[in-house]
Design an enzyme around this catalytic site. Structure first.
Site, mmCIF file in Angstrom:
data_model
loop_
_atom_site.group_PDB
_atom_site.id
_atom_site.type_symbol
_atom_site.label_atom_id
_atom_site.label_comp_id
_atom_site.label_asym_id
_atom_site.label_seq_id
_atom_site.Cartn_x
_atom_site.Cartn_y
_atom_site.Cartn_z
ATOM 1 N N GLU A 98 0.814 -1.216 0.000
ATOM 2 C CA GLU A 98 0.000 0.000 0.000
ATOM 3 C C GLU A 98 0.851 1.272 0.000
ATOM 4 O O GLU A 98 1.319 1.722 1.043
ATOM 5 C CB GLU A 98 -0.921 0.041 1.227
ATOM 6 C CG GLU A 98 -1.785 1.317 1.243
ATOM 7 C CD GLU A 98 -2.654 1.458 2.490
ATOM 8 O OE1 GLU A 98 -2.409 0.763 3.480
ATOM 9 O OE2 GLU A 98 -3.573 2.297 2.464
ATOM 10 N N LYS B 297 -2.646 -2.111 -3.052
ATOM 11 C CA LYS B 297 -3.661 -1.236 -2.454
ATOM 12 C C LYS B 297 -3.167 0.186 -2.650
ATOM 13 O O LYS B 297 -2.107 0.559 -2.140
ATOM 14 C CB LYS B 297 -3.821 -1.551 -0.967
ATOM 15 C CG LYS B 297 -4.663 -0.520 -0.208
ATOM 16 C CD LYS B 297 -5.170 -1.060 1.108
ATOM 17 C CE LYS B 297 -5.953 0.007 1.852
ATOM 18 N NZ LYS B 297 -6.693 -0.534 2.993
#
Ligand code: 13P
Length: 335
Positions: free
Chosen positions: A177, A219
């Protein structure tokens, strides 16, 4: 752990019509969220709140997995069923946040680097034993005057790739992420350039550390205007810019991409995801891994009357899950 098993888990995380609920706030962060609605942050409140979310009836129709925090992975329902076991019984994949948060990047004022690599192999071993099958690490990129620097982007990409390689070694799917923050008055073009540079650097680092993309989930933040920018890009522009940025940086072999909500309103986060999927077909499933945009309405209701609003709060989180599940198919019709 074979790459086939990692790939299978990764694909299940982005199964058609499903996405992830992020409930992995650290004790400090959930404390702030609770304080904002007047809930005292005791261990029992944190447990009871996570139970409310995870046991919302029919949640698994739209939710493939949840990211938990260390404390939550060790907690159980009031009936004594460990959350990871409960989730597995419902067909939801337990995930775990494994980074240790951000620290100032020495020598680079205003920039951050994520910590948590020391001792990570042993922590991952334990998390696997406790039932986790994927793990999240969040890097934070600030936009401001003369930042981000290449040094900051590379330091964060390197750490993300080191953690991802360790995850795969231990049988967990890395959910990498990189979050480009919405804070600031930058325009959407700046958001685009920074996100593009971050994703290029990330995928180069993943390649250098022998991370198998077939068993990895990205992500990411969407490409948006800064929160304080006078000209706010509309839903269509955000969808088109984000897709173009992803198509020019993310290999098609990746099993899926999920988005964070990053401070967007519940409805806008859903609308952006829906618009991107209506522009498809895209090279990868595009779904959600929202935290705030899944939870904030439910948390507020629960804070007002923990017993009386319990079911209403569960219905609310289910409604967000259903809306985002539809948006992941490009079939959302508005709330
Ligand atoms: P938000 O959707 O609230 O940004 O949280 C998602 C997340 O997991 C951030 O790391």
């Amino acid at each position: 752990m074979s790459i086939e098993q990692l790939a299978e888990t990764a694909q299940a995380m982005v199964a058609p019509g499903k996405g992830i609920i992020a409930i992995d706030e650290s004790t400090g962060t959930i404390g702030k969220r609770f304080a904002a609605v007047g809930i005292e942050s005791t261990e029992e409140h944190r447990r009871a709140y996570r139970e409310l979310l995870l046991t919302a009836p029919r949640l698994s129709e739209h939710i493939s997995g949840a990211i938990l925090y260390d404390e939550t992975l060790r907690q159980s329902t009031k009936d004594g069923v460990p959350f990871a076991k409960y989730m597995a019984q419902q067909g939801m994949i337990p995930g775990i946040k494994v980074d240790k948060g951000t620290a100032a990047l020495a020598g680079f004022p205003g920039e951050l680097v994520t910590e948590g690599l020391d001792g990570l192999r042993a922590r991952l071993e334990e998390y696997y034993r406790l039932g986790a099958r994927f793990a999240k690490w969040r890097a934070v990129i600030n936009i401001g005057e003369d930042i981000p620097t290449g040094t900051c982007i590379e330091a964060n990409a390197h750490a993300l790739a080191r953690y991802a390689a360790l995850c795969q070694e231990q049988g967990l799917v890395p959910m990498v992420e990189p979050e480009v923050l919405m804070d600031g008055d930058h325009d959407i073009e700046t958001g685009y350039e920074v996100t593009e540079a971050v994703l290029r650097s990330l995928f180069a680092a993943l390649y250098e550390q022998n991370v198998l993309l077939e068993g990895t989930i990205l992500k990411t933040s969407m490409v948006v205007s800064g929160k304080d920018c006078e000209e706010q890009a509309d839903i269509q522009e955000v969808a088109e810019s984000t897709l173009m940025c992803l198509k020019s940086t993310v290999p098609a072999i990746l099993p899926g991409i999920v988005f964070l909500s990053g401070g967007q309103s519940d409805e806008l986060a859903t609308a952006h995801l829906d618009a991107m999927n209506r522009l498809g077909p895209n090279p990868w499933p595009l779904s959600f891994s929202y935290g705030r945009a899944m939870q904030q309405a439910a948390m507020k209701l629960w804070s007002q009357d923990m017993a009386g609003n319990y079911k209403k709060a569960q219905d609310t989180v289910l409604a967000r899950a259903r809306a985002n599940g539809l948006a992941s198919l490009g079939q959302w019709q508005g709330d």
